[in-house]
Write a protein that holds these residues in place. Structure first.
Motif, PDB file in Angstrom:
ATOM      1  N   GLY A 222       0.699  -0.989  -0.571  1.00  0.00           N
ATOM      2  CA  GLY A 222       0.173   0.170   0.129  1.00  0.00           C
ATOM      3  C   GLY A 222       0.675   1.099  -0.005  1.00  0.00           C
ATOM      4  O   GLY A 222       1.901   1.258  -0.480  1.00  0.00           O
ATOM      5  N   VAL A 223       0.072   2.072   0.574  1.00  0.00           N
ATOM      6  CA  VAL A 223       1.158   3.395   0.748  1.00  0.00           C
ATOM      7  C   VAL A 223       2.240   3.460   1.456  1.00  0.00           C
ATOM      8  O   VAL A 223       2.069   2.594   2.725  1.00  0.00           O
ATOM      9  N   CYS A 224       3.010   4.280   1.889  1.00  0.00           N
ATOM     10  CA  CYS A 224       4.303   4.173   1.729  1.00  0.00           C
ATOM     11  C   CYS A 224       4.750   5.413   2.301  1.00  0.00           C
ATOM     12  O   CYS A 224       5.092   6.617   1.560  1.00  0.00           O
ATOM     13  N   TYR A 225       5.223   5.932   3.942  1.00  0.00           N
ATOM     14  CA  TYR A 225       5.407   6.972   3.636  1.00  0.00           C
ATOM     15  C   TYR A 225       6.586   7.461   4.478  1.00  0.00           C
ATOM     16  O   TYR A 225       7.664   6.387   5.047  1.00  0.00           O
ATOM     17  N   ILE A 226       7.790   8.510   4.453  1.00  0.00           N
ATOM     18  CA  ILE A 226       8.308   8.965   5.155  1.00  0.00           C
ATOM     19  C   ILE A 226       9.288  10.438   5.227  1.00  0.00           C
ATOM     20  O   ILE A 226       8.194  10.511   4.652  1.00  0.00           O
ATOM     21  N   SER A 227       9.723  10.661   7.087  1.00  0.00           N
ATOM     22  CA  SER A 227       9.965  11.556   7.724  1.00  0.00           C
ATOM     23  C   SER A 227      10.613  12.538   6.026  1.00  0.00           C
ATOM     24  O   SER A 227      11.086  12.318   5.278  1.00  0.00           O
ATOM     25  N   SER A 228       9.837  13.881   6.318  1.00  0.00           N
ATOM     26  CA  SER A 228      10.407  14.528   4.888  1.00  0.00           C
ATOM     27  C   SER A 228      12.236  15.259   5.241  1.00  0.00           C
ATOM     28  O   SER A 228      12.536  15.842   3.910  1.00  0.00           O
ATOM     29  N   ASP A 229      12.010  15.265   6.130  1.00  0.00           N
ATOM     30  CA  ASP A 229      13.429  15.683   6.509  1.00  0.00           C
ATOM     31  C   ASP A 229      14.812  14.805   6.578  1.00  0.00           C
ATOM     32  O   ASP A 229      15.991  14.883   7.220  1.00  0.00           O
ATOM     33  N   TRP A 230      14.523  13.659   5.713  1.00  0.00           N
ATOM     34  CA  TRP A 230      15.891  12.890   6.218  1.00  0.00           C
ATOM     35  C   TRP A 230      16.716  12.809   5.914  1.00  0.00           C
ATOM     36  O   TRP A 230      18.148  11.978   6.301  1.00  0.00           O
ATOM     37  N   GLU A 231      17.228  13.492   4.441  1.00  0.00           N
ATOM     38  CA  GLU A 231      17.999  13.811   3.925  1.00  0.00           C
ATOM     39  C   GLU A 231      19.156  13.947   4.779  1.00  0.00           C
ATOM     40  O   GLU A 231      20.447  14.361   4.720  1.00  0.00           O
ATOM     41  N   GLU A 232      18.663  15.880   5.290  1.00  0.00           N
ATOM     42  CA  GLU A 232      19.144  16.382   6.075  1.00  0.00           C
ATOM     43  C   GLU A 232      19.848  15.776   7.241  1.00  0.00           C
ATOM     44  O   GLU A 232      21.430  16.252   7.610  1.00  0.00           O
ATOM     45  N   ILE A 233      19.117  15.316   8.355  1.00  0.00           N
ATOM     46  CA  ILE A 233      19.232  15.455   9.376  1.00  0.00           C
ATOM     47  C   ILE A 233      20.416  13.728   9.277  1.00  0.00           C
ATOM     48  O   ILE A 233      20.343  13.290  10.774  1.00  0.00           O
ATOM     49  N   ARG A 234      19.818  12.798   8.370  1.00  0.00           N
ATOM     50  CA  ARG A 234      20.497  11.292   8.369  1.00  0.00           C
ATOM     51  C   ARG A 234      20.267  10.441   8.686  1.00  0.00           C
ATOM     52  O   ARG A 234      19.946   9.416   9.983  1.00  0.00           O
ATOM     53  N   GLU A 235      18.221  10.547   9.638  1.00  0.00           N
ATOM     54  CA  GLU A 235      17.472   9.835  10.429  1.00  0.00           C
ATOM     55  C   GLU A 235      16.135  10.194   9.648  1.00  0.00           C
ATOM     56  O   GLU A 235      15.958  10.854   8.788  1.00  0.00           O
ATOM     57  N   ALA A 236      15.473   8.332   9.292  1.00  0.00           N
ATOM     58  CA  ALA A 236      14.433   8.476   8.998  1.00  0.00           C
ATOM     59  C   ALA A 236      13.150   8.016   9.671  1.00  0.00           C
ATOM     60  O   ALA A 236      13.736   6.397  10.131  1.00  0.00           O
ATOM     61  N   THR A 237      12.101   7.803   9.398  1.00  0.00           N
ATOM     62  CA  THR A 237      11.420   6.677   9.423  1.00  0.00           C
ATOM     63  C   THR A 237      10.229   6.435   8.705  1.00  0.00           C
ATOM     64  O   THR A 237       9.855   7.803   8.238  1.00  0.00           O
ATOM     65  N   ILE A 238      10.775   5.575   8.129  1.00  0.00           N
ATOM     66  CA  ILE A 238       9.841   5.495   7.218  1.00  0.00           C
ATOM     67  C   ILE A 238       8.224   4.059   7.509  1.00  0.00           C
ATOM     68  O   ILE A 238       8.780   3.416   8.739  1.00  0.00           O
ATOM     69  N   LEU A 239       7.132   4.184   7.586  1.00  0.00           N
ATOM     70  CA  LEU A 239       6.031   3.443   7.354  1.00  0.00           C
ATOM     71  C   LEU A 239       5.743   2.586   6.231  1.00  0.00           C
ATOM     72  O   LEU A 239       5.888   3.583   4.876  1.00  0.00           O
ATOM     73  N   VAL A 240       5.829   1.372   6.110  1.00  0.00           N
ATOM     74  CA  VAL A 240       5.312   0.207   5.029  1.00  0.00           C
ATOM     75  C   VAL A 240       4.228   0.095   4.991  1.00  0.00           C
ATOM     76  O   VAL A 240       4.064  -0.723   6.236  1.00  0.00           O
ATOM     77  N   SER A 241       2.754  -0.478   3.746  1.00  0.00           N
ATOM     78  CA  SER A 241       1.712  -0.748   4.542  1.00  0.00           C
ATOM     79  C   SER A 241       1.407  -1.426   3.339  1.00  0.00           C
ATOM     80  O   SER A 241       1.898  -2.172   1.986  1.00  0.00           O
ATOM     81  N   ARG A 242       0.040  -2.374   3.915  1.00  0.00           N
ATOM     82  CA  ARG A 242       0.167  -3.770   3.493  1.00  0.00           C
ATOM     83  C   ARG A 242      -1.428  -3.650   2.833  1.00  0.00           C
ATOM     84  O   ARG A 242      -2.413  -3.559   4.278  1.00  0.00           O
TER      85      ARG A 242
END
Length: 217
Positions: free
Chosen positions: A29-49
Motif C-alpha cells: 500500500g502507501v509508504c511514507y518517509i519523514s521529510s527531513d531524512w536526507e538533512e538529518i540522516r535519520e528517517a522514519t519509514i512506514l510501509v503498509s500492506r
C-alpha cells in the motif's frame, strides 16, 4: 466399539505468525518517509500492506543512515479501516512526512541495516517480524544508490542537551571550530568514525582521552 475419528483443530495464529506467513502475499500500500531524512540522516519509514477486505497491516522502521542502521521498528496486523484512518491521521500529524516509492523505501531500510552491520550495530530485534512487511531483499528489487554516513563516513550523533548551562561557549562562532574538532576526534579514534558532541561534560571527557596537542593540530 466405534473407532475414534482423528480431528484436526486449527488453532488461531498470533499476529506475528500471520505477518511472517502471509504479509508478503498482500499488495503493498502507501509508504511514507519523514521529510527531513536526507538533512538529518535519520528517517522514519512506514510501509503498509492492503488486505482484500479493507484492513491494513504496516511496519514502521526507524533508521539511522549516519551509522547505526535500524534502531527501532514496530508493526500492526490487519487493523480496520476506521482504525487505519485514525492512525494515519495521527501519524502524519505528529511529524512531516511525504509519500515515498516502495523501492526507495526498501533500499533505504536494507541499505541502512547493511551499513549498521558494517559498523557493529545489529538491526532492532523486532525486525525478525517487521521484515515480512517488506519484500524479500533479493535481485527482484531494483538497487538504488543511497548515501549512508556523512560524506561517506560513519558518523555518530549524540543527543542534543536542552540545558543551556551545558552548551559550549566559544570566543567566536562555533562553526569556526566545530568542523576541525569533529575531524580530529574521528582521526584520533583511528576508526574513521566522526562524533559530534553537544553535551559539555561528554565533550570534556572525550578531550581527556587524547593528547590535547595532537587533538588541536
Amino acid at each position: 466399539m466405534a473407532k475414534k475419528q482423528n480431528r484436526t483443530i486449527n488453532m488461531p495464529q498470533s499476529p506475528e505468525a500471520l505477518i511472517r506467513t502471509r504479509a508478503r502475499k498482500l499488495e503493498i500500500g502507501v509508504c511514507y518517509i519523514s521529510s527531513d531524512w536526507e538533512e538529518i540522516r535519520e528517517a522514519t519509514i512506514l510501509v503498509s500492506r492492503k488486505h482484500k477486505q479493507g484492513g491494513t497491516s504496516f511496519g514502521v522502521f526507524e533508521v539511522d543512515l549516519a551509522m547505526k542502521g535500524l534502531t527501532d521498528t514496530f508493526y500492526a496486523s490487519n487493523i480496520s479501516e476506521s482504525e487505519n484512518t485514525n492512525f494515519f491521521k495521527d501519524y502524519l500529524a505528529n511529524d512531516e512526512h511525504e509519500e515515498i516509492d516502495y523501492i526507495k523505501a526498501h533500499n533505504i531500510i536494507y541499505g541502512a541495516i547493511e551499513f549498521g552491520l558494517e559498523n557493529g550495530y545489529s538491526p532492532h530485534k523486532d525486525f525478525s517480524v517487521s521484515q515480512y512487511m517488506l519484500e524479500e531483499d533479493n535481485d527482484e528489487v531494483p538497487l538504488m544508490e543511497i548515501e549512508f554516513g556523512v560524506n561517506g563516513k560513519p558518523t555518530l550523533f549524540e543527543e542534543d542537551d536542552e540545558d543551556e548551562e551545558d552548551s559550549l561557549e566559544w570566543e567566536s562562532e562555533p562553526s569556526d571550530h566545530w568542523p576541525k574538532i569533529v575531524r580530529s576526534l574521528g582521526e584520533l579514534k583511528e576508526e574513521n568514525i566522526t562524533t559530534e558532541y553537544t553535551d559539555v561534560d561528554d565533550f570534556h571527557k572525550a578531550i581527556e582521552k587524547w593528547n590535547v596537542d595532537d587533538w588541536l593540530s
